[in-house]
Every structure is written in C-alpha cells, then in structure tokens.
Write an enzyme that holds these catalytic residues in place. Structure first.
Site, PDB file in Angstrom:
ATOM      1  N   GLY A  85       1.962  -3.670  -6.948  1.00  0.00           N
ATOM      2  CA  GLY A  85       1.064  -2.968  -8.226  1.00  0.00           C
ATOM      3  C   GLY A  85       1.692  -3.787  -9.909  1.00  0.00           C
ATOM      4  O   GLY A  85       1.281  -5.172  -9.092  1.00  0.00           O
ATOM      5  N   SER A 117       3.363  -7.836  -2.460  1.00  0.00           N
ATOM      6  CA  SER A 117       2.871  -7.783  -4.190  1.00  0.00           C
ATOM      7  C   SER A 117       4.283  -8.085  -4.908  1.00  0.00           C
ATOM      8  O   SER A 117       5.396  -8.555  -4.754  1.00  0.00           O
ATOM      9  CB  SER A 117       1.469  -6.900  -4.410  1.00  0.00           C
ATOM     10  OG  SER A 117       1.451  -7.606  -5.575  1.00  0.00           O
ATOM     11  N   ALA A 118       3.977  -6.588  -5.994  1.00  0.00           N
ATOM     12  CA  ALA A 118       4.897  -6.232  -6.682  1.00  0.00           C
ATOM     13  C   ALA A 118       6.302  -6.321  -5.816  1.00  0.00           C
ATOM     14  O   ALA A 118       7.627  -6.607  -6.145  1.00  0.00           O
ATOM     15  CB  ALA A 118       5.099  -5.093  -7.059  1.00  0.00           C
ATOM     16  N   HIS A 154       0.280 -13.427  -4.138  1.00  0.00           N
ATOM     17  CA  HIS A 154      -1.371 -14.023  -4.687  1.00  0.00           C
ATOM     18  C   HIS A 154      -1.544 -15.293  -5.815  1.00  0.00           C
ATOM     19  O   HIS A 154      -2.452 -15.793  -6.339  1.00  0.00           O
ATOM     20  CB  HIS A 154      -1.021 -13.129  -5.741  1.00  0.00           C
ATOM     21  CG  HIS A 154      -1.675 -11.491  -5.425  1.00  0.00           C
ATOM     22  ND1 HIS A 154      -2.248 -10.688  -4.075  1.00  0.00           N
ATOM     23  CD2 HIS A 154      -0.184 -10.677  -5.980  1.00  0.00           C
ATOM     24  CE1 HIS A 154      -1.808  -9.695  -4.253  1.00  0.00           C
ATOM     25  NE2 HIS A 154      -0.573  -9.052  -4.895  1.00  0.00           N
ATOM     26  N   GLU A 189      -2.905 -15.443  -0.455  1.00  0.00           N
ATOM     27  CA  GLU A 189      -3.388 -14.477  -0.142  1.00  0.00           C
ATOM     28  C   GLU A 189      -3.273 -14.429   1.288  1.00  0.00           C
ATOM     29  O   GLU A 189      -3.921 -15.705   1.975  1.00  0.00           O
ATOM     30  CB  GLU A 189      -4.935 -13.848  -0.098  1.00  0.00           C
ATOM     31  CG  GLU A 189      -4.781 -13.727  -1.275  1.00  0.00           C
ATOM     32  CD  GLU A 189      -4.160 -12.321  -2.148  1.00  0.00           C
ATOM     33  OE1 GLU A 189      -5.243 -10.859  -2.466  1.00  0.00           O
ATOM     34  OE2 GLU A 189      -3.195 -12.507  -2.236  1.00  0.00           O
TER      35      GLU A 189
END
Length: 244
Positions: A85, A117-118, A154, A189
């Site tokens: 997020g 991700s985060a 990413h 990714e």
C-alpha cells in the site's frame, strides 16, 4: 532472521499472492499469521483479502488492527506479514503505535517476517527508495533495518519506445545514490528476496518478458548490475562500504 520480501502481492491476470503461493506457504509453515494492514485505509477488507488467499492453504490469519494491544500482538506473534500500500502511511502508523522496535526485535530473533511492496520497503534501513507519494509525514524515514541495503520493490525498466520525458526509475535511484551511500536492490514484478540470516537469494520470475533478469543492484562504485540467485554478498558489500 527469516525474511520473505516480495516485490508485489499480485501479478497481472493472477490472484492475490498466487504467483508466490508455494513459497509463501512453505515459508510460513503453518504458523498463525499476524497481518499488518496499515498501508491501506480499509484494514478489515485488506485482512479479509489476505485471509481469503491463505486460509485455504491452512494459514490462520489475524489482523493486528483488531488486537487490543498491537505491541503485545507482535511480541507474541508466530509470524508477521506486512502488506503493501502506501509506505509513508505504513511507517507513520507503525511509529505512532510504537511497533517498530518490537517488530525489529522479533524479526531479528527469528520470527518469520514477510513483506510485500510497502512491507518490503520497510525491511531496509529507510524508506527513501519507496515509489510512493508522501500522503502523510512520518517522524522520520528510518525503518526496520533488517537488511543493510535499500529496497525498491516494483522496479520498472524504462520503455525505450516511450515518449514520456519524466525521470525513469533508474534515474531516481541514481539521484538517491548521489546523496546516500548505500546499495539499492531493485526487485522486478513477480520476484522476491528470501533471507535466512546472512544467506540471501533472489527467486521468482520477472513478469516482463523483456526484463534482463529478476533484480538489479545499484551502487556508487559499481554502478548498476543485474543479479539473480545467491545474493548473500550484498550483505557484506553494504556493511563494508564497498558500495560507496
């Protein structure tokens, strides 16, 4: 330490965590999972999404936001997954709730820590190489420091046919290195970094068919280099200053 740091949680035309589900369930090994949904606003829906992906594989999921004492929940957790997020919102919330020290200590003691991700961003020394917009202002950019190098999930290669004249991801990370002397690992990714103490390995398959490999390292001295497989030497490089 046992870390599983995913670049992303969802591949194109794939379900949540589907591209890495065997690795994820093997990593968690049936542990009851404490999920940290603070990078998104709707924490109930986010936790339900994770539970929907993992509980059919025998992984019990509990959202930390439902705990009366989140610090105690981390202190007692069998395994933790910090979801993706907005990295600034995630770090700000962890700071305000006083969770960083306990999360760092438990991970260093060997509690399985999984990020996407985060949640992967905050495993590095700081969040200065996140791609996210600073929608809130944390008290500092200092993160967990579970690995001694910066992380850029990413990671996106520049499209040579694009007419966009804005900065590429590589240019932005080069700017980071002009001001900060620490290597940066860019995870494309579909890939992830698995860490067992100081042994580290890049796994997964980059989604882009034109990507040269799964990941890329940027450093001041060595510039950029494609990496795959065993990445244990990056710990030594980051700690010894060879990336300067």
């Amino acid at each position: 330490m046992r870390l599983l740091l995913l670049s992303n949680s969802t591949n194109h035309a794939s379900g949540y965590l589907e591209h890495a589900i065997e690795t994820v369930t093997g990593f968690l090994a049936g542990a009851r999972l404490t999920f940290v949904p603070y990078a998104l606003a709707n924490r109930d829906a986010y936790t339900a999404k994770v539970a929907g992906a993992l509980e059919p594989h025998g992984v019990e999921v509990r959202g930390i936001h439902t705990a009366g004492d989140p610090v105690a929940a981390v202190a007692e957790a069998e395994a933790v997954f910090v979801g993706g997020g907005n990295t600034f919102r995630l770090l700000d919330t962890l700071q305000r709730l006083g969770l960083l020290d306990t999360l760092r200590r438990r991970a260093r003691e060997g509690m399985p820590y999984m990020g996407a991700s985060a949640g992967t961003n905050i495993a590095g020394p700081t969040i200065r190489t996140t791609n996210d917009m600073p929608i809130v202002e944390p008290t500092s950019f200092e993160a967990l420091g579970l690995v001694p190098f910066q992380l850029n999930p990413h990671y996106l290669d520049a499209d040579p046919d694009s007419t966009h004249r804005g900065e590429t991801r590589e240019q932005r990370l080069t700017e980071f290195l002009e001001e900060n002397d620490v290597p940066v690992l860019g995870l494309r990714e579909g890939t992830w970094l698995a860490v067992d103490d100081d042994a580290a390995r890049i796994d997964g398959t980059a989604v882009s068919a034109t990507a040269p490999g799964p990941a890329i390292v940027f450093s001041r001295a060595a510039g950029r280099r494609e990496v795959s497989g065993d990445l244990s030497d990056l710990f030594t490089e980051a700690r010894s200053g060879l990336g300067s």
